[in-house]
Every structure is written in structure tokens, then in C-alpha cells.
Design an enzyme around this catalytic site. Structure first.
Site, short mmCIF file in Angstrom:
data_model
loop_
_atom_site.label_atom_id
_atom_site.label_comp_id
_atom_site.label_asym_id
_atom_site.label_seq_id
_atom_site.Cartn_x
_atom_site.Cartn_y
_atom_site.Cartn_z
N ALA A 343 0.78 -1.24 0.00
CA ALA A 343 0.00 0.00 0.00
C ALA A 343 0.82 1.29 0.00
O ALA A 343 0.32 2.34 -0.41
CB ALA A 343 -0.95 0.01 1.19
N GLY A 346 0.24 4.92 -0.19
CA GLY A 346 -1.21 4.94 0.05
C GLY A 346 -2.05 5.59 -1.03
O GLY A 346 -3.26 5.76 -0.85
N GLY A 347 -1.43 5.95 -2.16
CA GLY A 347 -2.18 6.63 -3.22
C GLY A 347 -3.37 5.81 -3.71
O GLY A 347 -4.52 6.28 -3.69
N LYS A 348 -3.10 4.58 -4.13
CA LYS A 348 -4.21 3.76 -4.66
C LYS A 348 -5.12 3.31 -3.53
O LYS A 348 -6.34 3.20 -3.71
CB LYS A 348 -3.66 2.58 -5.45
CG LYS A 348 -2.99 3.03 -6.73
CD LYS A 348 -2.57 1.88 -7.60
CE LYS A 348 -1.56 2.35 -8.62
NZ LYS A 348 -0.26 2.76 -8.04
N ASP A 400 4.34 -8.15 6.30
CA ASP A 400 4.87 -8.66 5.04
C ASP A 400 3.73 -9.30 4.25
O ASP A 400 3.15 -10.30 4.68
CB ASP A 400 5.97 -9.70 5.33
CG ASP A 400 6.71 -10.10 4.06
OD1 ASP A 400 6.10 -10.07 2.96
OD2 ASP A 400 7.91 -10.43 4.16
N CYS A 471 4.17 -0.05 -12.02
CA CYS A 471 4.40 1.18 -12.78
C CYS A 471 5.64 0.96 -13.65
O CYS A 471 6.55 1.78 -13.69
CB CYS A 471 4.51 2.41 -11.90
SG CYS A 471 5.78 2.31 -10.65
#
Ligand SMILES: C[S@@+](CC[C@H](N)C(=O)[O-])C[C@H]1O[C@@H](n2cnc3c(N)ncnc32)[C@H](O)[C@@H]1O
Length: 539
Positions: A343, A346-348, A400, A471
Site C-alpha cells: 500500500a 497509500g495513493g491507490k 509482510d 508502474c
């Protein structure tokens, strides 16, 4: 380095600022951190004519003798230099820059100038290094690293920003004198004179190796050779190009990598809206993302919804991915729990969590790095309060993700694996990444990417879905990972993800590839080169 001067001329009025600085006003500053940048507050003519005036045709040499040059460093240049040194020491340019701008008390046009000078120089470092080696008549290994950074900044002012020759030379020598002493100033003065003797096209002819292969494209477009080769293979491997079209596609992609991305904001559903952002910022609705706006200018941090965590800066591609996962069909009766397995920061998760709450589900966001998990907590704080009010839960765990599938088998309806990757699809955004990454990183990340996806497949309930994203368009981080992991199992299938990608008007996003995977491209979609695969667990 733009192909023409107008490329750099921006939504924020940066060209006017550069042009003003290029006027050569040499007000002495009080040293690197003292005073304000020269020209500040002075109304000098600026704009396209002026910018072009310095751009076309052979440059005029600066007639100033080294001894008469400034011995001070002007704050915007010093700030950009500080950024380059920070990056050389391992910092991330985008994280380092805000503190540097604050420390140098730069805002508005000055901040924009320093940003373009720093980021542009880092992006174009490969090309400028070839120019500097030629102009200095010696290999770069025989130039002090600090002096080399000063020269790179000087080269970008001359060839990429079209700052007037005498201003660029004066300020570069002044900076060299401050950071490396008077002796360095003389050397820098000589090299700057040589650089200023040719314009951009002439330098291209001089230093780009002939042939048009990866080495040649690498110098021309300032990418490492291995990255050019990997991107070429990605265009072919994702079906974006054929043998006949790949050369043109590759050039377009490399060019797009060097264009600073526009700033996009996402309105987190239930917390903000496109209408609120358009009213609050100098922005227009995104044509691509139903949740997004494009900033025409201004500071995103000045937008209340961003400050309050109800909206955020986010690439449109990332927005589309989160929306796609939330849209995918899930079997009735799947748990009302969604999971983001990787995460940080935390953008998505901010979008996915908001969509989960809208759909009556909880979100668990997992991040292995404690520091990044803390960033996720901060990013999701407003969403958490919103969820609490609706009886839903946003949980952030420092853990993890590879172990989660075993710890909580079949517990989630939707799982996002936004895997750690080389980031070769986000080179526009992370200017230093292309120089820092190594081919060996691809192989080093492979086991982790596979283990995270396998864990996600265990964590999802029958009839649930997993989105695997990177990405990076690198074939070894995308298609190979998904096909490798999926072929070892009988309980999952890959689903065509393309129909989940529609634009803000609800039309299918074109150019996603032949399926079942989705690959976005900077030169096609204006997004980062995000990859997305959708996998469903069989019932
Ligand atoms: C590509 S980033 C995720 C970006 C994030 N989804 C966003 O939109 O802001 C990958 C993240 O995975 C984290 N990570 C790496 N190994 C992990 C693991 N074993 N378990 C959980 N997270 C991990 C990294 O620290 C990094 O923050």
C-alpha cells in the site's frame, strides 16, 4: 530539454520567469542562501519572442571575462544544485525538492524555475554528459563530481531552458566558484563557452552516435541504453508496436518520458468530487479519469481538499487502475473486505478504500516498511474517519504481504498487488530513476513480485478478483510474473481487464493492447506506463 522552446513554457508561467532570468540582470545576491533571486519583482519583457530570441541560430558567446563574472550563487541555481547533490547521495528528487525550496524560501515562479532546472537537468543528464565531455575535452571521470553537476545545470540553462548565454555562463561560473573555488570557476567558464558555441541541434549532430540503435537513442533522448532496449521489448511484447512501427513508437515513448507530467488530482469518492476540485483549484476535469482533474497551474497543497486528505495528487493511470479493480465482477456472497497488499505510500489505497466504503466494504492496507506504513496511515486518516461514520473500517497494517495469504486465506473479495518494481513506467515523474536503476534490479525483484501475487491469490475468496499492477511495462515484471504464477495453479484464471477501463465520459479507453492485460503508455494515454492484470479465483 524541449524540442522547441515552447515545450518548456508551462501552465505555471515558468517560461516568463526563465526568460526574465535570462535577461542577464546580475544583481548580486548575499551568497547561496541570502537575498532573493535576481530579477525578482522587476518587470522585464518576456514571452515567446524573447525566449525564441535565445533559441534559434548560433548562440552569441558571452564576452564577460572570468574575473568579471559573479562570484555568488543565485538562490534558484543553488537550490537546483543542492537537489542534484542530494540525488547523488541517494535522495529521491521529488521527496527532496519541497524541503530545498522551503530552505531557500523559493515560491511561485522562482520555485518553478528551480524545479525545472533541477528536474530537467537530472532527466537530461545523459545527453548533457556527452556534451560536457566533448566540450571539456576530457572524460567525465576527470571532472570533480560537484563541478560536473554545476556544468550539467549550466548546459540545461543553455540547451534546455534557453536562458540567455551571458546569464547562464555568469551564474554557472558564480555557482562553481561558491561550491568548488575560484580555480573551478575558470574551468567552468571555459567549458560553458564551448557549450554555448553550438545550439541544441548542432550538439545532437556532434555527440549522438549514428545508427539509430539503442546507444544512439539513449544519448539523443537521455536514457541508459539498457532502458531503451527494455522499453523497445516492452512495446513489442505488449503488442503496442510491430517490427515495422516499433522505432517510431519507441522514439515517441522516449520523448514522452522527458516531458514533465501535468499535475492531476484525484477526488476520493465520498470525500470530495471533481466539481469541488474544479471550483477550488485552477483545474479542469480529466478526460480520462472519472475521479480526476488536471491542474492548469498553482500549488496542489493550496487546495483544501488535498490538505485535508479528501483529494490527492495522483497520476490518472493509477486512478483508472483502482477504479478498474473496484468495478470487476465478483461472485455474490464474497466477503465485504478488500485488501491492498503493497500500500505505501497509500495513493491507490486512498481511492480503493473510498470505493470500498461506497460499496459497503472494509479495506485492509498492508505495507512492509514501517516508515511507508506510517505514510499510509496519514494518507488514509480522513478516509478512516469517514468510514467510521458509516460503520466501515479502514485498517493499516505493517506486515509482510507475502505471509498474508497463509494467515488469512480466502478472506477478501478484491485484492490489489501494486508490486514493488523498477518504475520504468514512471520516468517522467522520477527524474533520477533511470540513472539509478540497474538491469539487475529486474531479476532481483522477480521473486518478491511472484511471492506477493501468489499470496494475494491465496488471500482472495472464491469468485473474488486480484489486480496485479506495476508502474513498469517491463515484460519480466508484468506478463511473465502473471503467467508464471497463474500457470502453477488450477484455482485461478486471467480475465480480460480492458473492458474495465473507460474514460470520464464512459467510453472505452483506446490503445490498451490485445488483452487480456492492460498496458498504459505515456505517449499514448498521457499516464505513467502502468500495467494491470486481472485474475479471478474460480468458485
Ligand atoms: C509500487 S509501491 C506501492 C504504491 C502504492 N500502491 C500507491 O499507490 O501509493 C510498492 C510498495 O510495496 C511495498 N512492499 C515491498 N515489499 C513488500 C512486502 N513484502 N509486503 C508488503 N509491502 C511490500 C514497498 O515498500 C512499497 O511501498
Amino acid at each position: 530539454m524541449p524540442r522547441d522552446a515552447s515545450r518548456w513554457r508551462p501552465r505555471t508561467g515558468r517560461a516568463a520567469s526563465a526568460s526574465r532570468r535570462g535577461s542577464g540582470s546580475m544583481a548580486e545576491q548575499g551568497g547561496p542562501s541570502g537575498g532573493r533571486p535576481e530579477g525578482r519583482g522587476r518587470q522585464r519583457p518576456s514571452g515567446p519572442d524573447r525566449a525564441r530570441g535565445g533559441a534559434r541560430g548560433p548562440r552569441r558567446r558571452s564576452a564577460t571575462a572570468p574575473s568579471a563574472r559573479t562570484r555568488r550563487a543565485e538562490p534558484t541555481r543553488f537550490a537546483a544544485y543542492t537537489l542534484l547533490r542530494g540525488v547523488a547521495d541517494g535522495a529521491y528528487a521529488n521527496l527532496e525538492l519541497p524541503a530545498i525550496l522551503r530552505r531557500h524560501r523559493l515560491d511561485g515562479r522562482d520555485a518553478a524555475f528551480a524545479t525545472e532546472l533541477g528536474f530537467g537537468t537530472i532527466r537530461w543528464q545523459g545527453f548533457y554528459d556527452a556534451v560536457i565531455a566533448d566540450a571539456a575535452g576530457r572524460p567525465l571521470t576527470r571532472i570533480d563530481p560537484q563541478v560536473l553537476d554545476v556544468l550539467r545545470l549550466g548546459a540545461h540553462q543553455l540547451l534546455g531552458m534557453r536562458v540567455a548565454t551571458h546569464a547562464a555562463a555568469d551564474q554557472t561560473v558564480g555557482l562553481a566558484t561558491v561550491v568548488a573555488g575560484a580555480g573551478a570557476g575558470g574551468f567552468v567558464n571555459a567549458v560553458m563557452r564551448r557549450v554555448s558555441e553550438r545550439d541544441l541541434e548542432q550538439w545532437r549532430e556532434a555527440v549522438v552516435p549514428p545508427g539509430g540503435g539503442a546507444v544512439s537513442l539513449g544519448v539523443r533522448h537521455s536514457h541508459p541504453e539498457w532502458v531503451v532496449t527494455a522499453l523497445r521489448a516492452s512495446l513489442l511484447g505488449h503488442g503496442r508496436a510491430t517490427a515495422a512501427t516499433v522505432d517510431a513508437e519507441l522514439e515517441a515513448l522516449l520523448e514522452a518520458d522527458n516531458d514533465p507530467p501535468r499535475v492531476h488530482l484525484v477526488a476520493r469518492p465520498g470525500l470530495s468530487s471533481v466539481a469541488e476540485l474544479v471550483a477550488a483549484a485552477d483545474a479542469e476535469p480529466s478526460a480520462l479519469s472519472p475521479l480526476g482533474v488536471v491542474l492548469r497551474g498553482g500549488d496542489p497543497g493550496a487546495v483544501a481538499a488535498v490538505r485535508e486528505g479528501r483529494a490527492a495528487v495522483q497520476d490518472e493511470g493509477s486512478q483508472l487502475l483502482a477504479v478498474a479493480l473496484a468495478r470487476a465482477e465478483v461472485a455474490p456472497g464474497a466477503p465485504a473486505r478488500w485488501l491492498d497488499l503493497c500500500a505505501g505510500p497509500g495513493g491507490k489505497a486512498g481511492v480503493l478504500g473510498a470505493l470500498a466504503v461506497e460499496a459497503g466494504a472494509d479495506l485492509t492496507a498492508v505495507e512492509v516498511s514501517p516508515h511507508r506504513a506510517e505514510l499510509v496511515r496519514r494518507t488514509l486518516a480522513a478516509l478512516g474517519r469517514h468510514a467510521d461514520g458509516l460503520g466501515r473500517r479502514i485498517e493499516v497494517r505493517t506486515a509482510d504481504g507475502r505471509e498474508l495469504g497463509e494467515d488469512e486465506p480466502e478472506a477478501y473479495a478484491r485484492v490489489l498487488v501494486d508490486a514493488p518494481c523498477t518504475g520504468l513506467g514512471a520516468l517522467r515523474r522520477r527524474p533520477e530513476a533511470r540513472w539509478r536503476r540497474q538491469p539487475s534490479d529486474v531479476a532481483a525483484l522477480a521473486p518478491l513480485q511472484r511471492a506477493l501475487l501468489a499470496s494475494a491469490l491465496d488471500a482472495v475468496a472464491p469468485g473474488g478478483v486480484i489486480g496485479y499492477a506495476t508502474c513498469s511495462p517491463h515484460i519480466a515484471e508484468t506478463r511473465f510474473v502473471v503467467s508464471d504464477v497463474v500457470k502453477r495453479r488450477r484455482d485461478v484464471e486471467v480475465v480480460d481487464a480492458r473492458e474495465l477501463f473507460t474514460d470520464a465520459a464512459g467510453r472505452p479507453v483506446p490503445g490498451l493492447g490485445d488483452g487480456p492485460y492492460v498496458q498504459l503508455w505515456p505517449h499514448v494515454h498521457g499516464t505513467d506506463a502502468m500495467f494491470f492484470a486481472l485474475v479471478r479465483k474460480l468458485t
